[in-house]
Design a protein around this motif. Structure first.
Motif, PDB file in Angstrom:
ATOM      1  N   THR A  91      26.915  36.183  24.600  1.00 57.67           N
ATOM      2  CA  THR A  91      27.774  37.153  23.868  1.00 57.67           C
ATOM      3  C   THR A  91      28.825  37.657  24.666  1.00 57.67           C
ATOM      4  O   THR A  91      29.825  38.295  24.464  1.00 57.67           O
ATOM      5  N   LEU A  92      28.932  37.688  25.982  1.00 65.65           N
ATOM      6  CA  LEU A  92      29.639  38.321  26.807  1.00 65.65           C
ATOM      7  C   LEU A  92      30.876  37.385  27.389  1.00 65.65           C
ATOM      8  O   LEU A  92      31.987  37.819  27.911  1.00 65.65           O
ATOM      9  N   VAL A  93      30.796  35.961  26.952  1.00 64.95           N
ATOM     10  CA  VAL A  93      31.614  35.154  27.229  1.00 64.95           C
ATOM     11  C   VAL A  93      33.207  35.433  26.585  1.00 64.95           C
ATOM     12  O   VAL A  93      33.932  35.458  27.427  1.00 64.95           O
ATOM     13  N   GLU A  94      33.141  35.837  25.260  1.00 61.13           N
ATOM     14  CA  GLU A  94      34.562  36.196  24.661  1.00 61.13           C
ATOM     15  C   GLU A  94      35.075  37.305  25.477  1.00 61.13           C
ATOM     16  O   GLU A  94      36.155  37.629  25.675  1.00 61.13           O
ATOM     17  N   PRO A  95      34.264  38.600  25.449  1.00 65.52           N
ATOM     18  CA  PRO A  95      34.868  39.806  26.017  1.00 65.52           C
ATOM     19  C   PRO A  95      35.400  39.383  27.490  1.00 65.52           C
ATOM     20  O   PRO A  95      36.589  39.957  28.017  1.00 65.52           O
ATOM     21  N   ILE A  96      34.889  38.564  28.230  1.00 64.28           N
ATOM     22  CA  ILE A  96      35.253  38.324  29.824  1.00 64.28           C
ATOM     23  C   ILE A  96      36.492  37.480  29.720  1.00 64.28           C
ATOM     24  O   ILE A  96      37.134  37.770  30.348  1.00 64.28           O
ATOM     25  N   ALA A  97      36.499  36.626  28.522  1.00 61.69           N
ATOM     26  CA  ALA A  97      37.789  35.681  28.495  1.00 61.69           C
ATOM     27  C   ALA A  97      39.041  36.633  28.053  1.00 61.69           C
ATOM     28  O   ALA A  97      39.904  36.322  28.673  1.00 61.69           O
ATOM     29  N   TRP A 102      43.873  39.259  30.260  1.00 60.97           N
ATOM     30  CA  TRP A 102      44.624  40.497  30.612  1.00 60.97           C
ATOM     31  C   TRP A 102      45.047  40.340  31.890  1.00 60.97           C
ATOM     32  O   TRP A 102      46.067  40.638  32.305  1.00 60.97           O
ATOM     33  N   ALA A 103      44.020  39.911  32.905  1.00 61.47           N
ATOM     34  CA  ALA A 103      44.457  39.775  34.380  1.00 61.47           C
ATOM     35  C   ALA A 103      45.437  38.998  34.381  1.00 61.47           C
ATOM     36  O   ALA A 103      46.353  38.888  35.421  1.00 61.47           O
ATOM     37  N   ARG A 104      45.423  37.693  33.837  1.00 60.73           N
ATOM     38  CA  ARG A 104      46.403  36.613  34.079  1.00 60.73           C
ATOM     39  C   ARG A 104      47.869  37.422  33.697  1.00 60.73           C
ATOM     40  O   ARG A 104      48.828  37.006  34.279  1.00 60.73           O
ATOM     41  N   SER A 105      47.700  37.932  32.476  1.00 62.56           N
ATOM     42  CA  SER A 105      49.245  38.678  32.196  1.00 62.56           C
ATOM     43  C   SER A 105      49.492  39.483  32.974  1.00 62.56           C
ATOM     44  O   SER A 105      51.137  39.782  33.080  1.00 62.56           O
ATOM     45  N   TYR A 106      48.810  40.794  33.315  1.00 66.20           N
ATOM     46  CA  TYR A 106      49.286  41.565  33.919  1.00 66.20           C
ATOM     47  C   TYR A 106      48.734  41.984  35.393  1.00 66.20           C
ATOM     48  O   TYR A 106      49.119  42.891  35.736  1.00 66.20           O
ATOM     49  N   GLY A 108      49.742  40.561  38.011  1.00 67.68           N
ATOM     50  CA  GLY A 108      50.718  40.781  39.043  1.00 67.68           C
ATOM     51  C   GLY A 108      51.551  42.120  38.880  1.00 67.68           C
ATOM     52  O   GLY A 108      51.917  42.668  39.829  1.00 67.68           O
ATOM     53  N   ALA A 109      51.560  42.563  37.850  1.00 69.86           N
ATOM     54  CA  ALA A 109      52.130  44.141  37.637  1.00 69.86           C
ATOM     55  C   ALA A 109      51.335  45.048  38.231  1.00 69.86           C
ATOM     56  O   ALA A 109      51.847  45.931  38.948  1.00 69.86           O
ATOM     57  N   VAL A 110      50.061  44.792  38.466  1.00 70.98           N
ATOM     58  CA  VAL A 110      49.024  46.063  38.905  1.00 70.98           C
ATOM     59  C   VAL A 110      49.468  45.481  40.324  1.00 70.98           C
ATOM     60  O   VAL A 110      49.631  46.649  41.046  1.00 70.98           O
ATOM     61  N   VAL A 111      49.560  44.465  40.906  1.00 67.62           N
ATOM     62  CA  VAL A 111      49.539  44.220  42.417  1.00 67.62           C
ATOM     63  C   VAL A 111      51.150  44.643  42.763  1.00 67.62           C
ATOM     64  O   VAL A 111      51.060  45.243  43.935  1.00 67.62           O
ATOM     65  N   SER A 112      51.901  44.454  42.065  1.00 68.68           N
ATOM     66  CA  SER A 112      53.234  45.044  42.318  1.00 68.68           C
ATOM     67  C   SER A 112      53.454  46.660  42.438  1.00 68.68           C
ATOM     68  O   SER A 112      53.993  47.112  43.297  1.00 68.68           O
TER      69      SER A 112
END
Length: 130
Positions: A91-97, A102-106, A108-112
């Motif tokens: 049941t956690l697979v979808e929330p983790i996805a 989100w991590a893929r999309s943002y 880089g912005a967090v690291v910057s």
């Protein structure tokens, strides 16, 4: 107990336990790795990367204790052990996805932002030191 936003994270609330589980440094990564199917310990070390065998074992035991991971031992010589997600763990697979997307999309912005903040702090420190 009422369901207001603040009360959902009180110590005796299941939502707080869920947040504690997914904020563990390695738990989400291990759960994500197991979402691909059953794995042996050594395979998980390679899939996860950067985790010691000891920490992986501790993480797997903790996730077993929450009912999210199952450990299956096969009666072979030498013994073979595999780990897999339980129905509850699945049941956690979808929330983790969603978090992964989100991590893929943002990410880089967090690291910057972090790099800019560190640079600004270093500049302020050098200005105050001179």
């Amino acid at each position: 107990m009422d369901d207001s936003a603040g009360s959902v994270f009180l110590a005796d609330c299941p939502a707080r336990l869920a947040v504690e589980i997914i904020t563990d440094k390695w738990a989400v990564v291990v759960l994500f790795a197991l979402s691909r199917g059953p794995c042996r310990h050594g395979e998980l070390v390679g899939l996860v990367g950067g985790i010691s065998r000891k920490v992986l074992t501790q993480t797997l035991r903790r996730l077993q204790g929450y009912g999210l991971v199952e450990r299956r031992t096969y009666p072979e010589a030498p013994p073979r052990v595999e780990y897999s997600l339980t129905d509850l763990g699945l049941t956690l697979v979808e929330p983790i996805a969603v978090l992964t997307d989100w991590a893929r999309s943002y990410g880089g912005a967090v690291v910057s932002f972090q790099a800019a903040a560190e640079e600004k702090a270093a500049e302020e420190e050098s200005e105050s030191g001179s």
